[in-house]
Motif scaffolding. Structure first.
Motif, PDB file in Angstrom:
ATOM      1  N   HIS A  21     -13.186  11.345 -27.406  1.00 18.12           N
ATOM      2  CA  HIS A  21     -13.228   9.945 -27.810  1.00 18.12           C
ATOM      3  C   HIS A  21     -11.837   9.486 -28.207  1.00 18.12           C
ATOM      4  O   HIS A  21     -11.091  10.224 -28.850  1.00 18.12           O
ATOM      5  CB  HIS A  21     -14.175   9.768 -29.002  1.00 18.12           C
ATOM      6  CG  HIS A  21     -14.101   8.409 -29.606  1.00 18.12           C
ATOM      7  ND1 HIS A  21     -14.719   7.320 -29.040  1.00 18.12           N
ATOM      8  CD2 HIS A  21     -13.457   7.950 -30.700  1.00 18.12           C
ATOM      9  CE1 HIS A  21     -14.465   6.249 -29.776  1.00 18.12           C
ATOM     10  NE2 HIS A  21     -13.700   6.612 -30.783  1.00 18.12           N
ATOM     11  N   TRP A  22     -11.509   8.297 -27.821  1.00 11.78           N
ATOM     12  CA  TRP A  22     -10.335   7.584 -28.320  1.00 11.78           C
ATOM     13  C   TRP A  22     -10.598   6.113 -28.142  1.00 11.78           C
ATOM     14  O   TRP A  22     -11.326   5.706 -27.230  1.00 11.78           O
ATOM     15  CB  TRP A  22      -9.035   8.010 -27.631  1.00 11.78           C
ATOM     16  CG  TRP A  22      -9.065   7.871 -26.135  1.00 11.78           C
ATOM     17  CD1 TRP A  22      -9.470   8.799 -25.233  1.00 11.78           C
ATOM     18  CD2 TRP A  22      -8.681   6.730 -25.367  1.00 11.78           C
ATOM     19  NE1 TRP A  22      -9.375   8.320 -23.959  1.00 11.78           N
ATOM     20  CE2 TRP A  22      -8.886   7.048 -24.010  1.00 11.78           C
ATOM     21  CE3 TRP A  22      -8.182   5.479 -25.688  1.00 11.78           C
ATOM     22  CZ2 TRP A  22      -8.618   6.150 -22.985  1.00 11.78           C
ATOM     23  CZ3 TRP A  22      -7.908   4.587 -24.665  1.00 11.78           C
ATOM     24  CH2 TRP A  22      -8.118   4.935 -23.329  1.00 11.78           C
ATOM     25  N   GLN A  23     -10.021   5.319 -29.013  1.00 15.40           N
ATOM     26  CA  GLN A  23     -10.215   3.875 -28.938  1.00 15.40           C
ATOM     27  C   GLN A  23      -9.213   3.266 -27.971  1.00 15.40           C
ATOM     28  O   GLN A  23      -9.573   2.597 -27.035  1.00 15.40           O
ATOM     29  CB  GLN A  23     -10.076   3.245 -30.328  1.00 15.40           C
ATOM     30  CG  GLN A  23     -10.435   1.782 -30.366  1.00 15.40           C
ATOM     31  CD  GLN A  23     -11.876   1.521 -29.975  1.00 15.40           C
ATOM     32  OE1 GLN A  23     -12.767   2.290 -30.301  1.00 15.40           O
ATOM     33  NE2 GLN A  23     -12.105   0.449 -29.245  1.00 15.40           N
ATOM     34  N   PHE A  25      -4.596   3.687 -26.983  1.00 13.92           N
ATOM     35  CA  PHE A  25      -3.322   4.301 -27.354  1.00 13.92           C
ATOM     36  C   PHE A  25      -2.478   3.257 -28.070  1.00 13.92           C
ATOM     37  O   PHE A  25      -2.169   2.200 -27.515  1.00 13.92           O
ATOM     38  CB  PHE A  25      -2.591   4.821 -26.109  1.00 13.92           C
ATOM     39  CG  PHE A  25      -3.285   5.988 -25.453  1.00 13.92           C
ATOM     40  CD1 PHE A  25      -3.822   7.010 -26.211  1.00 13.92           C
ATOM     41  CD2 PHE A  25      -3.396   6.070 -24.086  1.00 13.92           C
ATOM     42  CE1 PHE A  25      -4.459   8.098 -25.625  1.00 13.92           C
ATOM     43  CE2 PHE A  25      -4.024   7.152 -23.472  1.00 13.92           C
ATOM     44  CZ  PHE A  25      -4.555   8.157 -24.251  1.00 13.92           C
ATOM     45  N   VAL A  31      -3.404   2.203 -36.028  1.00 11.82           N
ATOM     46  CA  VAL A  31      -4.767   2.702 -35.812  1.00 11.82           C
ATOM     47  C   VAL A  31      -5.625   2.283 -37.003  1.00 11.82           C
ATOM     48  O   VAL A  31      -5.255   2.486 -38.155  1.00 11.82           O
ATOM     49  CB  VAL A  31      -4.773   4.246 -35.663  1.00 11.82           C
ATOM     50  CG1 VAL A  31      -6.206   4.772 -35.570  1.00 11.82           C
ATOM     51  CG2 VAL A  31      -3.969   4.656 -34.442  1.00 11.82           C
ATOM     52  N   ASP A  35     -11.338   3.725 -36.491  1.00 10.30           N
ATOM     53  CA  ASP A  35     -11.016   4.384 -35.216  1.00 10.30           C
ATOM     54  C   ASP A  35     -10.531   5.806 -35.462  1.00 10.30           C
ATOM     55  O   ASP A  35     -10.875   6.725 -34.719  1.00 10.30           O
ATOM     56  CB  ASP A  35      -9.960   3.601 -34.435  1.00 10.30           C
ATOM     57  CG  ASP A  35     -10.471   2.265 -33.942  1.00 10.30           C
ATOM     58  OD1 ASP A  35     -11.701   2.070 -33.912  1.00 10.30           O
ATOM     59  OD2 ASP A  35      -9.628   1.411 -33.599  1.00 10.30           O
ATOM     60  N   TRP A  36      -9.707   5.989 -36.495  1.00 12.55           N
ATOM     61  CA  TRP A  36      -9.219   7.322 -36.859  1.00 12.55           C
ATOM     62  C   TRP A  36     -10.401   8.238 -37.172  1.00 12.55           C
ATOM     63  O   TRP A  36     -10.522   9.339 -36.627  1.00 12.55           O
ATOM     64  CB  TRP A  36      -8.278   7.212 -38.061  1.00 12.55           C
ATOM     65  CG  TRP A  36      -7.689   8.501 -38.501  1.00 12.55           C
ATOM     66  CD1 TRP A  36      -8.219   9.381 -39.407  1.00 12.55           C
ATOM     67  CD2 TRP A  36      -6.459   9.085 -38.052  1.00 12.55           C
ATOM     68  NE1 TRP A  36      -7.387  10.471 -39.549  1.00 12.55           N
ATOM     69  CE2 TRP A  36      -6.302  10.310 -38.737  1.00 12.55           C
ATOM     70  CE3 TRP A  36      -5.477   8.679 -37.149  1.00 12.55           C
ATOM     71  CZ2 TRP A  36      -5.200  11.135 -38.549  1.00 12.55           C
ATOM     72  CZ3 TRP A  36      -4.380   9.503 -36.966  1.00 12.55           C
ATOM     73  CH2 TRP A  36      -4.246  10.717 -37.649  1.00 12.55           C
ATOM     74  N   THR A  39     -12.616   9.031 -34.071  1.00 13.04           N
ATOM     75  CA  THR A  39     -11.951   9.945 -33.137  1.00 13.04           C
ATOM     76  C   THR A  39     -11.980  11.373 -33.660  1.00 13.04           C
ATOM     77  O   THR A  39     -12.294  12.309 -32.918  1.00 13.04           O
ATOM     78  CB  THR A  39     -10.500   9.476 -32.859  1.00 13.04           C
ATOM     79  OG1 THR A  39     -10.557   8.161 -32.297  1.00 13.04           O
ATOM     80  CG2 THR A  39      -9.777  10.408 -31.915  1.00 13.04           C
ATOM     81  N   ASN A  43     -13.910  14.438 -31.818  1.00 16.83           N
ATOM     82  CA  ASN A  43     -13.038  15.418 -31.167  1.00 16.83           C
ATOM     83  C   ASN A  43     -12.826  16.704 -31.947  1.00 16.83           C
ATOM     84  O   ASN A  43     -12.388  17.700 -31.362  1.00 16.83           O
ATOM     85  CB  ASN A  43     -11.683  14.783 -30.867  1.00 16.83           C
ATOM     86  CG  ASN A  43     -11.783  13.653 -29.876  1.00 16.83           C
ATOM     87  OD1 ASN A  43     -12.777  13.518 -29.164  1.00 16.83           O
ATOM     88  ND2 ASN A  43     -10.772  12.824 -29.822  1.00 16.83           N
ATOM     89  N   HIS A  81      -0.383   8.391 -28.953  1.00 18.35           N
ATOM     90  CA  HIS A  81      -1.605   9.185 -28.809  1.00 18.35           C
ATOM     91  C   HIS A  81      -2.340   9.324 -30.143  1.00 18.35           C
ATOM     92  O   HIS A  81      -3.451   9.830 -30.173  1.00 18.35           O
ATOM     93  CB  HIS A  81      -1.309  10.550 -28.184  1.00 18.35           C
ATOM     94  CG  HIS A  81      -1.212  10.486 -26.705  1.00 18.35           C
ATOM     95  ND1 HIS A  81      -0.136   9.956 -26.052  1.00 18.35           N
ATOM     96  CD2 HIS A  81      -2.077  10.854 -25.746  1.00 18.35           C
ATOM     97  CE1 HIS A  81      -0.335  10.013 -24.748  1.00 18.35           C
ATOM     98  NE2 HIS A  81      -1.510  10.552 -24.536  1.00 18.35           N
ATOM     99  N   PHE A  84      -6.088  10.648 -31.326  1.00 19.57           N
ATOM    100  CA  PHE A  84      -6.503  11.528 -30.234  1.00 19.57           C
ATOM    101  C   PHE A  84      -5.617  12.767 -30.186  1.00 19.57           C
ATOM    102  O   PHE A  84      -6.107  13.899 -30.143  1.00 19.57           O
ATOM    103  CB  PHE A  84      -6.463  10.782 -28.891  1.00 19.57           C
ATOM    104  CG  PHE A  84      -6.929  11.617 -27.736  1.00 19.57           C
ATOM    105  CD1 PHE A  84      -8.274  11.877 -27.561  1.00 19.57           C
ATOM    106  CD2 PHE A  84      -6.031  12.141 -26.831  1.00 19.57           C
ATOM    107  CE1 PHE A  84      -8.722  12.656 -26.497  1.00 19.57           C
ATOM    108  CE2 PHE A  84      -6.460  12.919 -25.758  1.00 19.57           C
ATOM    109  CZ  PHE A  84      -7.813  13.169 -25.602  1.00 19.57           C
ATOM    110  N   SER A  87      -6.276  14.978 -33.188  1.00 22.67           N
ATOM    111  CA  SER A  87      -7.555  15.681 -33.084  1.00 22.67           C
ATOM    112  C   SER A  87      -7.485  16.838 -32.099  1.00 22.67           C
ATOM    113  O   SER A  87      -8.094  17.885 -32.320  1.00 22.67           O
ATOM    114  CB  SER A  87      -8.675  14.708 -32.699  1.00 22.67           C
ATOM    115  OG  SER A  87      -8.545  14.247 -31.367  1.00 22.67           O
TER     116      SER A  87
END
Length: 172
Positions: A21-23, A25, A31, A35-36, A39, A43, A81, A84, A87
């Motif tokens: 998962h990532w929202q 870049f 961020v 979202d942090w 993720t 992950n 990144h 993501f 993680s």
């Protein structure tokens, strides 16, 4: 989930952690907290929880194996990144810890490299889809790590395998 697999199939020989998962870049300072957290939950926390639940079953078979899909950003930090990349670096450290604590189980990190997936195309919109291989190519390399004959190979613990690498030698 693990209990149901074992009830229906009688055992669990391997687990592949391929969800990611990532929202988007962006700079880490941009961020959002949510979202942090999302993720890291997807992950790193989810693979930890699933591995923890699977561990007794993987220990109960002769060649228990867990494969964690990795990414180059785990060992080579990249701009934007953010969560993501963090993680994936944490995932690599977690796999190393699991491997040290559980020498009877094969644990691998596996980097399939860029491939033609929706996630990749969304993350890198300027790159033409045709420039990436189809997922079937790295899936073959991943399958080699899970193969039953892997029990006769030298143990590979917390080692990165690229999809372009040949499978580990079958020599004892």
């Amino acid at each position: 989930c693990i209990t149901r697999v074992v009830e229906e199939l009688g055992r669990l020989d391997g687990v592949v952690h391929a969800a990611a998962h990532w929202q988007d870049f962006r700079a880490m300072s941009d961020v959002l907290s949510s979202d942090w957290a999302n993720t890291l939950a997807a992950n790193i926390t989810a693979p930890w929880a699933l591995t923890r639940a699977a561990l007794p079953h993987l220990q109960a078979v002769e060649d228990g194996c867990a494969v964690f899909v990795d990414c180059e950003c785990a060992h080579t930090p990249a701009v934007f990144h953010g969560a993501f990349g963090v993680s994936k670096a944490a995932l690599r450290a977690m796999v190393a810890g699991w491997a040290l604590e559980n020498p009877g189980i094969r644990l691998h990190t596996f980097d399939p490299g860029p491939m033609r997936t929706t996630m990749r195309l969304l993350g890198y919109p300027g790159h033409p889809a045709e420039s990436y291989p189809l997922p079937e190519i790295p899936a073959e390399a991943l399958s080699a790590l899970l193969a039953p004959d892997a029990a006769h190979r030298a143990q590979i613990a917390s080692q990165v395998h690229w999809a372009s690498d040949p499978p580990p030698s079958s020599a004892p």
